[in-house]
Design a protein around this motif. Structure first.
Motif, PDB file in Angstrom:
ATOM      1  N   GLU B   7       0.875  -1.140  -0.471  1.00 41.53           N
ATOM      2  CA  GLU B   7       0.122  -0.056   0.039  1.00 41.53           C
ATOM      3  C   GLU B   7       0.978   1.311   0.142  1.00 41.53           C
ATOM      4  OE1 GLU B   7      -2.633  -0.903   3.406  1.00 41.53           O
ATOM      5  OE2 GLU B   7      -4.158  -0.783   1.888  1.00 41.53           O
ATOM      6  N   THR B   8       2.453   1.445   0.840  1.00 41.64           N
ATOM      7  CA  THR B   8       2.531   2.932   1.269  1.00 41.64           C
ATOM      8  C   THR B   8       4.010   2.495  -0.111  1.00 41.64           C
ATOM      9  OG1 THR B   8       4.843   1.664   2.049  1.00 41.64           O
ATOM     10  CG2 THR B   8       2.935   2.732   3.937  1.00 41.64           C
ATOM     11  N   LEU B   9       3.829   1.307  -0.826  1.00 46.23           N
ATOM     12  CA  LEU B   9       4.882   1.492  -2.033  1.00 46.23           C
ATOM     13  C   LEU B   9       4.028   1.751  -3.241  1.00 46.23           C
ATOM     14  CD1 LEU B   9       7.071  -1.739  -1.124  1.00 46.23           C
ATOM     15  CD2 LEU B   9       8.191   0.683  -0.802  1.00 46.23           C
ATOM     16  N   LEU B  10       2.962   1.826  -3.083  1.00 47.69           N
ATOM     17  CA  LEU B  10       2.690   1.427  -4.191  1.00 47.69           C
ATOM     18  C   LEU B  10       1.507   3.253  -4.182  1.00 47.69           C
ATOM     19  CD1 LEU B  10       1.548  -2.092  -5.657  1.00 47.69           C
ATOM     20  CD2 LEU B  10       2.744   0.069  -7.094  1.00 47.69           C
ATOM     21  N   ALA B  11       1.232   3.433  -3.719  1.00 49.72           N
ATOM     22  CA  ALA B  11       0.448   5.109  -3.355  1.00 49.72           C
ATOM     23  C   ALA B  11       0.672   5.832  -4.409  1.00 49.72           C
ATOM     24  CB  ALA B  11       1.062   5.546  -2.018  1.00 49.72           C
ATOM     25  N   GLY B  12      -0.271   6.341  -4.774  1.00 55.14           N
ATOM     26  CA  GLY B  12      -0.409   7.336  -5.782  1.00 55.14           C
ATOM     27  C   GLY B  12      -0.478   6.839  -7.211  1.00 55.14           C
ATOM     28  N   HIS B  13      -0.432   5.175  -7.202  1.00 57.17           N
ATOM     29  CA  HIS B  13      -0.297   4.605  -8.163  1.00 57.17           C
ATOM     30  C   HIS B  13      -2.116   4.462  -8.469  1.00 57.17           C
ATOM     31  CE1 HIS B  13       3.519   4.721  -9.328  1.00 57.17           C
ATOM     32  NE2 HIS B  13       3.832   4.644  -8.299  1.00 57.17           N
ATOM     33  N   ARG B  14      -2.605   4.353  -9.827  1.00 62.37           N
ATOM     34  CA  ARG B  14      -4.280   2.942  -9.955  1.00 62.37           C
ATOM     35  C   ARG B  14      -3.265   1.752  -9.126  1.00 62.37           C
ATOM     36  NH1 ARG B  14      -5.363   5.145 -14.619  1.00 62.37           N
ATOM     37  NH2 ARG B  14      -4.692   3.365 -15.931  1.00 62.37           N
ATOM     38  N   VAL B  15      -4.191   1.255  -8.773  1.00 60.42           N
ATOM     39  CA  VAL B  15      -3.642  -0.011  -8.664  1.00 60.42           C
ATOM     40  C   VAL B  15      -5.389  -0.915  -8.616  1.00 60.42           C
ATOM     41  CG1 VAL B  15      -3.042  -2.401  -6.615  1.00 60.42           C
ATOM     42  CG2 VAL B  15      -2.232   1.305  -6.947  1.00 60.42           C
ATOM     43  N   HIS B  16      -4.819  -2.665  -9.233  1.00 61.11           N
ATOM     44  CA  HIS B  16      -5.875  -3.076  -8.505  1.00 61.11           C
ATOM     45  C   HIS B  16      -5.653  -4.318  -7.985  1.00 61.11           C
ATOM     46  CE1 HIS B  16      -8.375  -1.994 -12.232  1.00 61.11           C
ATOM     47  NE2 HIS B  16      -7.334  -1.440 -12.542  1.00 61.11           N
ATOM     48  N   TRP B  17      -6.183  -4.483  -6.577  1.00 63.54           N
ATOM     49  CA  TRP B  17      -5.821  -5.481  -5.448  1.00 63.54           C
ATOM     50  C   TRP B  17      -5.991  -6.801  -5.806  1.00 63.54           C
ATOM     51  CZ3 TRP B  17      -2.196  -3.380  -3.262  1.00 63.54           C
ATOM     52  CH2 TRP B  17      -1.620  -2.537  -2.969  1.00 63.54           C
ATOM     53  N   ALA B  18      -5.131  -7.558  -6.096  1.00 68.27           N
ATOM     54  CA  ALA B  18      -6.117  -9.390  -5.818  1.00 68.27           C
ATOM     55  C   ALA B  18      -5.596 -10.231  -4.629  1.00 68.27           C
ATOM     56  CB  ALA B  18      -5.244  -9.821  -7.287  1.00 68.27           C
ATOM     57  N   PRO B  19      -6.228 -11.065  -4.498  1.00 72.59           N
ATOM     58  CA  PRO B  19      -6.111 -12.097  -3.226  1.00 72.59           C
ATOM     59  C   PRO B  19      -5.180 -13.318  -3.847  1.00 72.59           C
ATOM     60  CG  PRO B  19      -8.293 -13.092  -4.264  1.00 72.59           C
ATOM     61  CD  PRO B  19      -8.251 -11.521  -5.037  1.00 72.59           C
ATOM     62  N   GLU B  20      -4.343 -13.611  -3.362  1.00 69.30           N
ATOM     63  CA  GLU B  20      -2.699 -13.965  -3.871  1.00 69.30           C
ATOM     64  C   GLU B  20      -3.463 -15.620  -3.856  1.00 69.30           C
ATOM     65  OE1 GLU B  20      -0.617 -14.846  -4.517  1.00 69.30           O
ATOM     66  OE2 GLU B  20       0.800 -15.775  -3.105  1.00 69.30           O
ATOM     67  N   ARG B  21      -2.919 -16.664  -4.931  1.00 68.06           N
ATOM     68  CA  ARG B  21      -2.861 -17.956  -5.094  1.00 68.06           C
ATOM     69  C   ARG B  21      -2.603 -18.849  -5.379  1.00 68.06           C
ATOM     70  NH1 ARG B  21      -9.150 -17.088  -5.554  1.00 68.06           N
ATOM     71  NH2 ARG B  21     -10.011 -16.021  -6.296  1.00 68.06           N
ATOM     72  N   SER B  22      -2.811 -20.100  -4.423  1.00 66.59           N
ATOM     73  CA  SER B  22      -1.864 -21.127  -4.514  1.00 66.59           C
ATOM     74  C   SER B  22      -1.396 -21.453  -5.958  1.00 66.59           C
ATOM     75  CB  SER B  22      -2.417 -21.744  -3.646  1.00 66.59           C
ATOM     76  OG  SER B  22      -0.943 -22.654  -3.871  1.00 66.59           O
ATOM     77  N   ALA B  23      -0.323 -21.792  -6.755  1.00 66.35           N
ATOM     78  CA  ALA B  23       0.153 -21.706  -8.061  1.00 66.35           C
ATOM     79  C   ALA B  23      -0.353 -23.295  -7.515  1.00 66.35           C
ATOM     80  CB  ALA B  23       1.443 -21.791  -8.618  1.00 66.35           C
ATOM     81  N   SER B  24      -0.109 -24.287  -7.414  1.00 68.72           N
ATOM     82  CA  SER B  24      -0.655 -25.487  -7.212  1.00 68.72           C
ATOM     83  C   SER B  24      -2.201 -25.837  -6.639  1.00 68.72           C
ATOM     84  CB  SER B  24       0.172 -26.187  -5.683  1.00 68.72           C
ATOM     85  OG  SER B  24      -0.115 -25.793  -4.997  1.00 68.72           O
ATOM     86  N   ARG B  25      -2.852 -25.243  -6.472  1.00 69.45           N
ATOM     87  CA  ARG B  25      -4.173 -25.178  -6.696  1.00 69.45           C
ATOM     88  C   ARG B  25      -5.285 -24.201  -7.461  1.00 69.45           C
ATOM     89  NH1 ARG B  25      -4.578 -22.680  -0.423  1.00 69.45           N
ATOM     90  NH2 ARG B  25      -3.741 -24.768  -0.084  1.00 69.45           N
ATOM     91  N   PRO B  26      -5.298 -25.428  -9.300  1.00 68.10           N
ATOM     92  CA  PRO B  26      -6.087 -25.394 -10.160  1.00 68.10           C
ATOM     93  C   PRO B  26      -6.803 -23.862 -10.372  1.00 68.10           C
ATOM     94  CG  PRO B  26      -4.735 -27.349 -10.191  1.00 68.10           C
ATOM     95  CD  PRO B  26      -5.209 -26.870  -8.686  1.00 68.10           C
ATOM     96  N   ILE B  27      -7.909 -24.683  -9.657  1.00 70.05           N
ATOM     97  CA  ILE B  27      -9.400 -23.749  -9.283  1.00 70.05           C
ATOM     98  C   ILE B  27      -9.799 -22.533  -8.664  1.00 70.05           C
ATOM     99  CG2 ILE B  27     -11.654 -23.677  -7.949  1.00 70.05           C
ATOM    100  CD1 ILE B  27     -11.635 -26.576  -7.920  1.00 70.05           C
ATOM    101  N   GLY B  28      -8.537 -21.649  -7.870  1.00 68.42           N
ATOM    102  CA  GLY B  28      -8.360 -20.595  -7.405  1.00 68.42           C
ATOM    103  C   GLY B  28      -7.214 -19.936  -8.958  1.00 68.42           C
ATOM    104  N   VAL B  29      -6.708 -20.855 -10.126  1.00 68.32           N
ATOM    105  CA  VAL B  29      -6.012 -20.423 -10.874  1.00 68.32           C
ATOM    106  C   VAL B  29      -6.743 -19.851 -11.521  1.00 68.32           C
ATOM    107  CG1 VAL B  29      -3.641 -20.068 -12.018  1.00 68.32           C
ATOM    108  CG2 VAL B  29      -3.698 -21.084 -10.164  1.00 68.32           C
TER     109      VAL B  29
END
Lengths: 167, 117
Positions: B7-29
């Motif tokens: 949040e602090t490093l990207l302050a002032g930029h347009r950001v689309h936040w996304a939840p972390e996904r485990s690459a080993s779980r295909p449904i989430g990916v």
């Protein structure tokens, strides 16, 4: 008494083994712990996550930095200090793979780092850190970081190739 | 991923936040691909750069679908066998950047950028 910063990084994996091992240090030192998603809470000031600028300030002020074997290792080394590092292991559910173990093994062979494989050794390593740090800094210089000019050159060339000439 | 440091490093930029996904779980990916396609359609980037982790897999798949060039940056603490997200994204990537010369032997098409910090 030393000022000690403990950080487990900003990722989603907990690191209860390291946070649990901090407790014996809290009675003898001034400790702050960034605990991430760990479920344990040490008996010293702590936060789950802190902003990057606060982490940098706390690093500058610390005498000893204890970290997971993530990219914080290099950040601490670039600041002219030697981190005490503990690797997350997949077998203990601390990460999805063992790349921190591989990284710390390699860094332990040639880099300015104190690798701790048994967290019960942390109080001993903290006690002798000043002496070890001085020796490691003298014997193990870091490879240079890429210059801003080199990074811009690589990225400009790459983006021109991939974007069809657009800068 | 939204966190105090990002949040602090990207302050002032347009950001689309996304939840972390485990690459080993295909449904989430798979679920993350639709979100990534919508972001790419809205933002129309010329180039994507990512160092992961799991959340990048859906973005790199969406980049393939949208024909957007994507660059995978291998983090400094990968010294030998990378994780699932790294393996998937480097295969999906248009180009790969590495920070260690030793990785050029296992990533023949990679470009050496050097240590970034």
């Amino acid at each position: 008494m030393a000022r000690i910063l403990v950080t487990v990084g900003m990722g989603p994996w907990p690191f209860d083994r390291l946070i649990g091992a901090v407790a014996p240090l809290c009675s003898d030192h001034e400790v702050f712990a960034q605990t991430g998603t760990s479920s344990l809470r040490p008996p010293c000031p702590h936060e789950s996550f802190i902003p990057a600028d606060e982490l940098g300030k706390r690093m500058d002020e610390a005498d000893v930095i204890i970290t997971h074997a993530g990219n914080t290792v290099r950040l601490v080394q670039r600041s002219g200090r030697v981190p005490i590092a503990v690797a997350r292991t997949s077998a203990l559910g601390e990460m999805g793979n063992d790349h921190q173990v591989a990284y710390l093994r390699q860094e332990e062979r040639s880099g300015p780092v104190v690798a701790v494989w048994d967290v019960r050794d942390l109080p001993r390593e903290v006690a002798r850190h000043g002496e070890r740090q001085a020796r490691l800094l003298e014997e193990r210089p870091l490879p240079p970081a890429a210059t801003p000019e080199h990074i811009v050159e690589v990225m400009t060339s790459l983006s021109a190739r991939l974007c069809g000439g657009r800068p | 991923m939204r966190a105090p440091d990002t949040e602090t490093l990207l302050a002032g930029h347009r950001v689309h936040w996304a939840p972390e996904r485990s690459a080993s779980r295909p449904i989430g990916v798979l679920a993350s691909i639709g979100r990534a396609v919508r972001v790419l359609r809205r933002e129309r980037p010329d180039l994507i750069i990512s160092a992961g982790t799991g959340v990048a897999v859906g973005v790199f798949l969406a980049a393939r679908l949208r024909r957007v060039p994507a660059v995978w940056l291998e983090t400094l603490n990968i010294v030998d066998s990378p994780g699932i997200a790294s393996r998937l994204c480097s295969r999906l990537a248009t180009a790969v950047l590495v920070q260690r010369p030793s990785l050029l032997s296992v990533r023949p098409r990679a470009v050496l950028i050097g240590e970034l910090y």
